[in-house]
Design an enzyme around this catalytic site. Structure first.
Site, PDB file in Angstrom:
ATOM      1  N   ASP A 192       0.694  -1.060  -0.171  1.00 51.26           N
ATOM      2  CA  ASP A 192      -0.043  -0.019  -0.094  1.00 51.26           C
ATOM      3  C   ASP A 192       1.011   1.135   0.021  1.00 51.26           C
ATOM      4  O   ASP A 192       0.494   2.194   0.721  1.00 51.26           O
ATOM      5  CB  ASP A 192      -0.968   0.127   1.123  1.00 51.26           C
ATOM      6  CG  ASP A 192      -2.089   1.082   1.093  1.00 51.26           C
ATOM      7  OD1 ASP A 192      -2.466   1.406   0.100  1.00 51.26           O
ATOM      8  OD2 ASP A 192      -2.384   1.588   2.204  1.00 51.26           O
ATOM      9  N   ASP A 210       3.255   2.283   8.117  1.00 54.77           N
ATOM     10  CA  ASP A 210       2.049   1.742   7.821  1.00 54.77           C
ATOM     11  C   ASP A 210       2.262   0.388   7.222  1.00 54.77           C
ATOM     12  O   ASP A 210       1.943   0.023   6.225  1.00 54.77           O
ATOM     13  CB  ASP A 210       0.958   2.422   7.082  1.00 54.77           C
ATOM     14  CG  ASP A 210       0.602   3.664   7.737  1.00 54.77           C
ATOM     15  OD1 ASP A 210       0.629   3.508   8.923  1.00 54.77           O
ATOM     16  OD2 ASP A 210       0.259   4.523   7.088  1.00 54.77           O
TER      17      ASP A 210
END
Length: 248
Positions: A184, A201
């Site tokens: 991502d 993340d």
């Protein structure tokens, strides 16, 4: 008794709902356990908010700033989480109730951060993970500015070519040495700290052995190539792909 407090101001009913979702009774118990271990002495305001987690500024027993990431159990997409965990041999058992799954998700981010940090890559150093709470290095903006490092999406770059070269180097080493794909990656989860990009993340990051890893890598490449245009760095998709996937 260690001082552990949440100083975020509640300005609306929506904020109150978010606060109750983040600081449920079980999460508070986890924070107090981490406080007893010295990882968190004071918990201050919000650094960032997201659909899955909030990140808070903390101070440990030695007076150092830390980033405290708290996964919001009530708002996580458990179907997506199970898909990412199912293909990871490091987590063959992860339980069936929501709390167990979130604990595995948090451990997964901790392990991914550790894997990359130990290779010398620019990620926050992970300190500990307990249930839905991850404590890691706090990244500031610069020597003269102690505010939290901003994502690339919110800043202008004076050294854009150098920054994107570092990002490509990160993707290369992560894939070929750490056997990891972020999955991502974009300007929204790359922070600029002291002039260098730091990737965050990483809970959804997958091993190369995951059946979706190639598809996820190609999506990461497309995102970075697209984002580079904003900074007038003209990356070519095929160049980036062949730089990372060396067997083709």
């Amino acid at each position: 008794m260690r001082k552990l407090e949440e100083t975020k101001r509640i300005k609306s009913s929506e904020d109150k709902q978010v606060s109750s979702e983040v600081f449920d009774d079980k999460t508070l118990k986890v924070l107090y356990k981490l406080a007893k271990q010295g990882y968190i002495n004071t918990l201050n305001g919000v650094i960032s908010t997201g659909k899955e987690a909030n990140v808070f500024l903390g101070i440990d027993d030695d007076g150092n700033h830390v980033a405290v990431k708290i996964y919001r159990v009530m708002t996580l997409d458990f179907k997506k989480i199970k898909e990412y965990i199912a293909g990871d041999p490091r987590f063959k058992t992860h339980g069936n109730n929501t709390r167990q799954i979130v604990t595995t998700w948090t451990r997964k981010e901790f392990k991914n951060l550790s894997r990359l940090y130990n290779l010398g890559l620019n990620v926050p150093e992970p300190y500990t993970a307990m249930e839905n709470v991850l404590v890691m290095e706090y990244l500031d903006y610069s020597d003269n500015d102690a505010t939290a490092a901003p994502p690339l999406s919110k800043i202008k770059l004076d050294n854009a070519e150098e920054v994107f070269e570092e990002i490509l180097n990160f993707m290369d080493i992560a894939y070929n040495e750490a056997d990891l794909v972020h999955g991502d990656l974009s300007q929204y989860n790359i922070l600029l700290s002291h002039g260098h990009p730091y990737v965050i993340d990483l809970s959804q990051a997958t091993l190369r052995s995951h059946p979706s890893s190639r598809e996820l890598l190609e999506r990461d490449i497309k995102n970075i190539v697209y984002d580079s245009k904003k900074f007038k760095v003209n990356l070519d998709y095929d160049y980036v792909k062949h730089r990372i996937i060396k067997e083709e």
